[in-house]
Each structure stands twice: as structure tokens, then as C-alpha cells.
Motif scaffolding. Sequence first.
Motif, mmCIF file in Angstrom:
data_model
loop_
_atom_site.group_PDB
_atom_site.id
_atom_site.type_symbol
_atom_site.label_atom_id
_atom_site.label_comp_id
_atom_site.label_asym_id
_atom_site.label_seq_id
_atom_site.Cartn_x
_atom_site.Cartn_y
_atom_site.Cartn_z
ATOM 1 N N PHE A 287 -13.375 -10.219 11.408
ATOM 2 C CA PHE A 287 -13.466 -8.916 11.884
ATOM 3 C C PHE A 287 -12.977 -8.618 13.233
ATOM 4 N N ILE A 288 -13.352 -9.271 14.087
ATOM 5 C CA ILE A 288 -12.691 -9.347 15.588
ATOM 6 C C ILE A 288 -11.320 -9.506 15.412
ATOM 7 N N GLU A 289 -10.808 -10.550 14.614
ATOM 8 C CA GLU A 289 -9.598 -10.830 14.781
ATOM 9 C C GLU A 289 -8.635 -9.638 14.061
ATOM 10 N N GLY A 290 -9.152 -8.942 13.204
ATOM 11 C CA GLY A 290 -8.736 -7.730 12.744
ATOM 12 C C GLY A 290 -8.469 -6.543 13.459
ATOM 13 N N GLN A 291 -9.842 -6.414 14.252
ATOM 14 C CA GLN A 291 -9.445 -5.281 15.398
ATOM 15 C C GLN A 291 -8.615 -5.602 16.511
ATOM 16 N N ARG A 292 -8.382 -6.991 16.694
ATOM 17 C CA ARG A 292 -7.393 -7.098 17.839
ATOM 18 C C ARG A 292 -5.940 -6.845 17.093
ATOM 19 N N ASN A 293 -5.778 -7.189 16.006
ATOM 20 C CA ASN A 293 -4.627 -6.714 15.307
ATOM 21 C C ASN A 293 -4.258 -5.273 15.301
ATOM 22 N N LEU A 294 -5.358 -4.628 15.048
ATOM 23 C CA LEU A 294 -5.298 -2.973 15.096
ATOM 24 C C LEU A 294 -4.928 -2.614 16.507
ATOM 25 N N ILE B 59 -21.611 -4.483 18.749
ATOM 26 C CA ILE B 59 -21.191 -5.377 18.170
ATOM 27 C C ILE B 59 -21.415 -6.873 18.629
ATOM 28 N N ALA B 60 -20.619 -7.013 19.926
ATOM 29 C CA ALA B 60 -20.383 -7.953 20.907
ATOM 30 C C ALA B 60 -21.968 -8.441 21.217
ATOM 31 N N SER B 61 -22.760 -7.366 21.709
ATOM 32 C CA SER B 61 -23.908 -7.654 22.215
ATOM 33 C C SER B 61 -24.784 -8.145 21.256
ATOM 34 N N GLY C 88 -31.851 -11.475 13.108
ATOM 35 C CA GLY C 88 -30.994 -12.393 13.423
ATOM 36 C C GLY C 88 -29.557 -11.653 14.116
ATOM 37 N N GLY C 89 -29.337 -11.705 15.153
ATOM 38 C CA GLY C 89 -28.044 -10.792 16.111
ATOM 39 C C GLY C 89 -26.972 -10.952 14.993
ATOM 40 N N LEU C 90 -26.618 -12.144 14.531
ATOM 41 C CA LEU C 90 -25.623 -12.233 13.858
ATOM 42 C C LEU C 90 -25.664 -11.198 12.580
ATOM 43 N N GLY C 91 -26.492 -11.242 11.993
ATOM 44 C CA GLY C 91 -26.695 -10.174 10.771
ATOM 45 C C GLY C 91 -26.670 -8.715 11.093
ATOM 46 N N GLN C 92 -27.233 -8.445 12.229
ATOM 47 C CA GLN C 92 -27.056 -7.200 12.786
ATOM 48 C C GLN C 92 -25.499 -6.807 13.543
ATOM 49 N N ALA C 93 -24.932 -7.745 13.862
ATOM 50 C CA ALA C 93 -23.798 -7.623 14.412
ATOM 51 C C ALA C 93 -22.696 -7.300 13.087
ATOM 52 N N ARG C 94 -23.079 -7.976 12.107
ATOM 53 C CA ARG C 94 -22.329 -7.917 10.791
ATOM 54 C C ARG C 94 -22.277 -6.607 10.372
ATOM 55 N N ARG C 95 -23.578 -6.106 10.010
ATOM 56 C CA ARG C 95 -24.049 -4.646 9.600
ATOM 57 C C ARG C 95 -23.133 -3.570 10.372
ATOM 58 N N LEU C 96 -23.242 -3.753 11.958
ATOM 59 C CA LEU C 96 -22.591 -2.846 12.608
ATOM 60 C C LEU C 96 -21.100 -2.666 12.479
ATOM 61 N N ALA C 97 -20.675 -4.217 12.241
ATOM 62 C CA ALA C 97 -19.038 -4.229 11.939
ATOM 63 C C ALA C 97 -18.675 -3.530 10.664
ATOM 64 N N GLU C 98 -19.750 -3.691 9.549
ATOM 65 C CA GLU C 98 -19.459 -3.202 8.293
ATOM 66 C C GLU C 98 -19.174 -1.469 8.297
ATOM 67 N N ALA C 99 -19.979 -1.304 9.394
ATOM 68 C CA ALA C 99 -20.051 0.306 9.489
ATOM 69 C C ALA C 99 -18.776 0.818 9.843
ATOM 70 N N VAL C 100 -17.763 0.122 10.679
ATOM 71 C CA VAL C 100 -16.978 0.612 11.353
ATOM 72 C C VAL C 100 -15.548 0.762 10.223
ATOM 73 N N GLU C 101 -15.053 1.844 10.187
ATOM 74 C CA GLU C 101 -13.981 2.259 9.458
ATOM 75 C C GLU C 101 -12.823 2.302 10.429
ATOM 76 N N GLY C 102 -11.629 1.390 9.925
ATOM 77 C CA GLY C 102 -10.438 1.648 10.693
ATOM 78 C C GLY C 102 -10.524 1.202 12.026
#
Length: 183
Positions: free
Chosen positions: A167-174, A65-67, A41-55
Amino acid sequence: MKMTETYAATIAAVAPVIWLVAAVEGHQYIKQFEGFAKLDGGLGQARRLAEAVEGRATHEQLEAIASARRRGEEAFPRKEDIFGRIRRYVALAYLAVAMGLLSAEFMSLGWLTTPDRINEQYAAWVCLCAVVAGFVLVTIMPVVVVLLTWAAGTRKANEDYEWLVEFIEGQRNLRSEDSRQET
């Protein structure tokens, strides 16, 4: 209820047909669940990719992640652990009914072929219960499996989607903070 030659012959003819339908249906479910486990499921894959992001995420990370998120929103997400559990329960249900149908088959054939007839009332009830359980299984199990897989997949998709929104909202804030610091 009493075992008669007609009843035993009917059970001997009907039980294998129900068993065959259940075996084919069960085999199709197993193949379907194996396919579910392979799909990501793309959402699960997107989440795993996002969880790997630090900062702050890089442009490439955000694109990946968007793809994956778009693929997840287009497809029904399937998670191996959830579907593996459902698969085991379905397999156990089919196994139990198959054993009951085989018992009814052997009991009715044995009753027809041996001069020393076993307890007629007991044999008739066992055969009746096995055939009814077989009919119930091949009638109701498809509906139960569809509802279970839909509920499990929907719940997991909602969890992943909500996490990705945060996650996306947090990235926007950063990014906003970085823009403010640069000016």
C-alpha cells in the motif's frame, strides 16, 4: 490393576487438586484471551485504515496509518477470530479433563462408601486415566497455547505488514505521478 482402599483414597485426594489447578489455569487463559480480543494489533488497524483509502491518501490518512503501523510493530497483534478459536479449543480440553476428574472423584468416593463395590478393575483404570489426563493437561497446555497464539499472531502480523508495504509503495507511486504531472 485393581481398586483398593488406599488407591481410591489417593484418587479422592489427588483428583480435586488437579481439577483445582486446571480450573485456575483455564480461568487465566480465558481472561488472557478476552484481553487479546480487546487489544487491536496496530498492523490490523493500519490495514483497515489503508483499505478505506480510495485513490491518493490525504496527509491525515497517511499519518493515521503510519501511527497505527508503528503501534503494530511495537505490539504483538492479536486477532479475535484466531484467538477465539484457540480459546474454544482450550476451553473444550479443560472441560473434558474436568469431567474426567469429576468422574474419577465420584467413582473413588462411591467405591469407598458403598458396600456393593463396582467393577474394581474398570474403576481403577478410569481413575488412572483421568488423573494422568489432568496431569498432562496442566503440564502441556500452557506450552501448546503459547505456541498456537504465537504462530497465529505472527502469521497475521506478516500478512498485514506485507499488505501495508505494498500500500505504501502504491501511495508513493501515486505521489510520484502527481509530482511529474505538476511539472
